[in-house]
Write a protein that holds these residues in place. Structure first.
Motif, PDB file in Angstrom:
ATOM      1  N   THR A   1       0.830  -1.205   0.000  1.00 51.30           N
ATOM      2  CA  THR A   1       0.000   0.000   0.000  1.00 51.30           C
ATOM      3  C   THR A   1       0.864   1.253   0.000  1.00 51.30           C
ATOM      4  O   THR A   1       0.589   2.216  -0.737  1.00 51.30           O
ATOM      5  CB  THR A   1      -0.936   0.001   1.216  1.00 51.30           C
ATOM      6  OG1 THR A   1      -1.740  -1.182   1.201  1.00 51.30           O
ATOM      7  CG2 THR A   1      -1.856   1.206   1.203  1.00 51.30           C
ATOM      8  N   LEU A   2       1.913   1.271   0.820  1.00 53.84           N
ATOM      9  CA  LEU A   2       2.800   2.434   0.830  1.00 53.84           C
ATOM     10  C   LEU A   2       3.624   2.532  -0.445  1.00 53.84           C
ATOM     11  O   LEU A   2       3.879   3.637  -0.943  1.00 53.84           O
ATOM     12  CB  LEU A   2       3.713   2.404   2.066  1.00 53.84           C
ATOM     13  CG  LEU A   2       3.160   3.204   3.261  1.00 53.84           C
ATOM     14  CD1 LEU A   2       1.936   2.519   3.851  1.00 53.84           C
ATOM     15  CD2 LEU A   2       4.223   3.399   4.332  1.00 53.84           C
TER      16      LEU A   2
ATOM     17  N   ASN B   1       1.002   3.938  -3.194  1.00 53.12           N
ATOM     18  CA  ASN B   1       0.405   5.244  -2.932  1.00 53.12           C
ATOM     19  C   ASN B   1       1.419   6.334  -2.589  1.00 53.12           C
ATOM     20  O   ASN B   1       1.263   7.483  -3.031  1.00 53.12           O
ATOM     21  CB  ASN B   1      -0.619   5.129  -1.800  1.00 53.12           C
ATOM     22  CG  ASN B   1      -1.833   4.321  -2.189  1.00 53.12           C
ATOM     23  OD1 ASN B   1      -2.673   4.772  -2.950  1.00 53.12           O
ATOM     24  ND2 ASN B   1      -1.926   3.106  -1.685  1.00 53.12           N
ATOM     25  N   LEU B   2       2.427   5.998  -1.803  1.00 52.81           N
ATOM     26  CA  LEU B   2       3.375   7.019  -1.345  1.00 52.81           C
ATOM     27  C   LEU B   2       4.680   6.994  -2.137  1.00 52.81           C
ATOM     28  O   LEU B   2       5.046   7.981  -2.773  1.00 52.81           O
ATOM     29  CB  LEU B   2       3.649   6.845   0.148  1.00 52.81           C
ATOM     30  CG  LEU B   2       4.643   7.834   0.775  1.00 52.81           C
ATOM     31  CD1 LEU B   2       4.237   9.279   0.489  1.00 52.81           C
ATOM     32  CD2 LEU B   2       4.759   7.590   2.275  1.00 52.81           C
TER      33      LEU B   2
ATOM     34  N   ALA C   1      -0.398   6.184   4.143  1.00 53.18           N
ATOM     35  CA  ALA C   1       0.179   6.535   2.847  1.00 53.18           C
ATOM     36  C   ALA C   1      -0.337   7.880   2.351  1.00 53.18           C
ATOM     37  O   ALA C   1       0.437   8.716   1.861  1.00 53.18           O
ATOM     38  CB  ALA C   1      -0.131   5.439   1.837  1.00 53.18           C
TER      39      ALA C   1
END
Length: 251
Positions: free
Chosen positions: A103-104, A107-108, A151
């Motif tokens: 997820t990070l 998204n980030l 994130a």
């Protein structure tokens, strides 16, 4: 528009597709990227100014190659829209490290790798627009989506840091923070709610819609309109802002 060439990540579907087509409709040459070639080709077929390149925002070499290929063909990016994202759902105590990292990463880290190759060149030209598609989850907390919230808060923080770095150059950096947007990703979220809770689809939709004080889902073209404004000359003094497009959910 402030430039003739834009990059939109995650442009093969949902909000990214709508943003790309809106920019193309305003006369901008648009490069879209994603991992699914067929989706990119379908969007490109909708407007001759849209051009698809398969790339992975979590891979620095892939994004470097995208920049080299696209800018050689159509000139430097003057607009970069970091839109690619993903979300899952689980209690924090049951979130695996792999899910957290994925997820990070998307998204980030993906947002950082999307804009990093543009920063020095935009600063040197003293012009450019960087727009992150974040979320109201970057402005407040939500349960059962801890990696996503972390994130998106990171994306808003990244935006603010870059805005400070570039404020003297004429380059603006902002984030658009929608609440639930009516896209395929929303339908996937509704499906997970139905699967995990046994609610009917209508009940699951209503539970998410209730978070918006206007009692509706945000539409993709509302996000695209916000992006177009941020990329216009009229928004030259707007930088470092997290703009909530949420029907009043956040203030």
């Amino acid at each position: 528009m402030t430039a003739c060439h834009a990059l939109v990540t995650g442009g093969g579907s949902g909000v990214g597709r709508t943003i790309a087509l809106a920019l193309a409709g305003a006369g901008v040459e648009v490069t879209i990227c994603g991992r699914r070639e067929a989706q990119l080709a379908a969007v490109a077929a909708e407007n001759e100014r849209v051009h698809g390149i398969v790339a992975d925002v979590t891979d620095e070499a892939s994004m470097t190659k995208l920049y080299e290929t696209a800018e050689a063909a159509r000139g430097p990016f003057g607009i970069v829209v970091a839109n690619a994202g993903m979300a899952g759902s689980a209690p924090a105590a049951k979130t695996t490290l792999a899910d957290w990292r994925r997820t990070l990463d998307v998204n980030l880290t993906g947002s950082f790798l999307t804009v990093k190759p543009a920063l020095a060149a935009m600063a040197a030209r003293k012009s450019g627009r960087i727009v992150f598609i974040a979320s109201v989850a970057g402005l407040k907390g939500f349960g059962y989506v801890a990696p996503y919230v972390a994130a998106k808060h990171g994306v808003v923080g990244l935006m603010r840091a870059l805005a400070v770095e570039l404020v003297k150059t004429g380059v603006t950096v902002n984030a658009v923070c929608p609440s639930f947007v009516e896209t395929d990703m929303l339908e996937e979220s509704i499906g997970r709610i139905v699967e995990k809770t046994g609610r009917r689809v209508e009940e699951a939709r209503a539970s998410l819609m209730a978070s918006n004080p206007q009692g509706r889902f945000v539409q993709p073209d509302e996000i695209a309109a916000t992006v177009l404004w941020l990329c216009s000359e009229g928004a030259a003094s707007v930088t470092g802002q997290a703009i909530s497009v949420s029907g009043g959910e956040t203030w």
